[in-house]
Motif scaffolding. Structure first.
Motif, PDB file in Angstrom:
ATOM      1  N   UNK A  18       0.843  -1.202   0.000  1.00  0.00           N
ATOM      2  CA  UNK A  18       0.000   0.000   0.000  1.00  0.00           C
ATOM      3  C   UNK A  18       0.876   1.249   0.000  1.00  0.00           C
ATOM      4  N   UNK A  19       1.946   1.229   0.773  1.00  0.00           N
ATOM      5  CA  UNK A  19       2.868   2.363   0.793  1.00  0.00           C
ATOM      6  C   UNK A  19       3.439   2.627  -0.592  1.00  0.00           C
ATOM      7  N   UNK A  20       3.878   1.577  -1.249  1.00  0.00           N
ATOM      8  CA  UNK A  20       4.436   1.733  -2.602  1.00  0.00           C
ATOM      9  C   UNK A  20       3.395   2.280  -3.566  1.00  0.00           C
ATOM     10  N   UNK A  21       2.162   1.802  -3.459  1.00  0.00           N
ATOM     11  CA  UNK A  21       1.109   2.280  -4.356  1.00  0.00           C
ATOM     12  C   UNK A  21       0.818   3.761  -4.108  1.00  0.00           C
ATOM     13  N   UNK A  22       0.902   4.192  -2.865  1.00  0.00           N
ATOM     14  CA  UNK A  22       0.743   5.620  -2.576  1.00  0.00           C
ATOM     15  C   UNK A  22       1.861   6.422  -3.233  1.00  0.00           C
ATOM     16  N   UNK A  23       3.066   5.887  -3.230  1.00  0.00           N
ATOM     17  CA  UNK A  23       4.183   6.550  -3.902  1.00  0.00           C
ATOM     18  C   UNK A  23       3.956   6.655  -5.396  1.00  0.00           C
ATOM     19  N   UNK A  24       3.444   5.589  -5.993  1.00  0.00           N
ATOM     20  CA  UNK A  24       3.126   5.604  -7.423  1.00  0.00           C
ATOM     21  C   UNK A  24       2.103   6.706  -7.699  1.00  0.00           C
ATOM     22  N   UNK A  25       1.068   6.770  -6.872  1.00  0.00           N
ATOM     23  CA  UNK A  25       0.037   7.798  -7.056  1.00  0.00           C
ATOM     24  C   UNK A  25       0.639   9.196  -6.914  1.00  0.00           C
ATOM     25  N   UNK A  26       1.446   9.382  -5.884  1.00  0.00           N
ATOM     26  CA  UNK A  26       2.018  10.705  -5.618  1.00  0.00           C
ATOM     27  C   UNK A  26       2.857  11.182  -6.788  1.00  0.00           C
ATOM     28  N   UNK A  27       3.703  10.326  -7.321  1.00  0.00           N
ATOM     29  CA  UNK A  27       4.561  10.747  -8.424  1.00  0.00           C
ATOM     30  C   UNK A  27       3.792  10.866  -9.736  1.00  0.00           C
ATOM     31  N   UNK A  34      -1.175  19.640  -4.528  1.00  0.00           N
ATOM     32  CA  UNK A  34      -0.610  20.798  -3.846  1.00  0.00           C
ATOM     33  C   UNK A  34       0.578  20.313  -3.013  1.00  0.00           C
ATOM     34  N   UNK A  35       1.464  21.208  -2.633  1.00  0.00           N
ATOM     35  CA  UNK A  35       2.558  20.788  -1.756  1.00  0.00           C
ATOM     36  C   UNK A  35       2.053  20.123  -0.468  1.00  0.00           C
ATOM     37  N   UNK A  36       0.964  20.614   0.089  1.00  0.00           N
ATOM     38  CA  UNK A  36       0.416  20.022   1.318  1.00  0.00           C
ATOM     39  C   UNK A  36      -0.095  18.612   1.057  1.00  0.00           C
ATOM     40  N   UNK A  37      -0.738  18.397  -0.097  1.00  0.00           N
ATOM     41  CA  UNK A  37      -1.229  17.053  -0.430  1.00  0.00           C
ATOM     42  C   UNK A  37      -0.069  16.100  -0.658  1.00  0.00           C
ATOM     43  N   UNK A  38       0.953  16.564  -1.370  1.00  0.00           N
ATOM     44  CA  UNK A  38       2.132  15.712  -1.576  1.00  0.00           C
ATOM     45  C   UNK A  38       2.745  15.328  -0.242  1.00  0.00           C
ATOM     46  N   UNK A  39       2.842  16.289   0.666  1.00  0.00           N
ATOM     47  CA  UNK A  39       3.443  16.021   1.972  1.00  0.00           C
ATOM     48  C   UNK A  39       2.593  15.046   2.776  1.00  0.00           C
ATOM     49  N   UNK A  40       1.284  15.220   2.748  1.00  0.00           N
ATOM     50  CA  UNK A  40       0.385  14.335   3.494  1.00  0.00           C
ATOM     51  C   UNK A  40       0.505  12.898   2.991  1.00  0.00           C
TER      52      UNK A  40
END
Length: 139
Positions: A18-27, A34-40
């Motif tokens: 799940x962590x990796x999939x969140x990274x895929x989504x983020x990138x 937004x910077x705040x969403x990326x950070x969250x």
């Protein structure tokens, strides 16, 4: 009945996935976040990575009332969370799923059987609610 080392490793892998999939989504969505969403999202990735590491060492010994059923619920919830992150395109919904996964990880690390089952059920409810359509519901 405590969970086994193999079961703890399986849970750790689920949280890592799940962590990796969140990274895929983020990138993949970097420019639209937004910077705040990326950070969250990044903070949640790190929480899940830390839980993944902790599960390998601390999940062994957690006693659940109905081991097989509860582990099945936890596994189903994490699989659906990963699929939800793959299919949901709204940032606020991704964050809802990520937050529910972090709550599950916290419950597992706390070794509180009722909290674990409750958090797993909450995660399942979250993924079901956020599915775009029945065809896209995380299976």
């Amino acid at each position: 009945m405590p969970i086994s080392a193999d079961q703890a490793r399986d849970l750790a892998k689920a949280f890592l996935d799940v962590s990796h999939q969140l990274g895929v989504f983020r990138f993949a969505n970097w420019a639209s976040l937004t910077p705040a969403q990326r950070q969250r999202i990044e903070d949640t990735e790190w929480d899940l990575l830390n839980y993944s590491s902790s599960l390998v060492t601390s999940a062994v010994g957690i006693a659940l009332d109905d081991m097989q059923h509860d582990l099945g619920t936890i596994t189903e919830a994490t699989v659906k969370a990963k699929k939800a992150v793959e299919t949901i395109d709204k940032v606020k919904d991704i964050i809802k799923v990520a937050t529910a996964v972090v709550a599950l990880g916290g419950a597992i690390v706390s070794k509180n059987p009722k909290a674990i089952v409750g958090a797993a059920k909450d995660l399942l409810a979250t993924t079901k609610t956020l599915a775009k359509s029945p065809e896209e519901a995380p299976e």
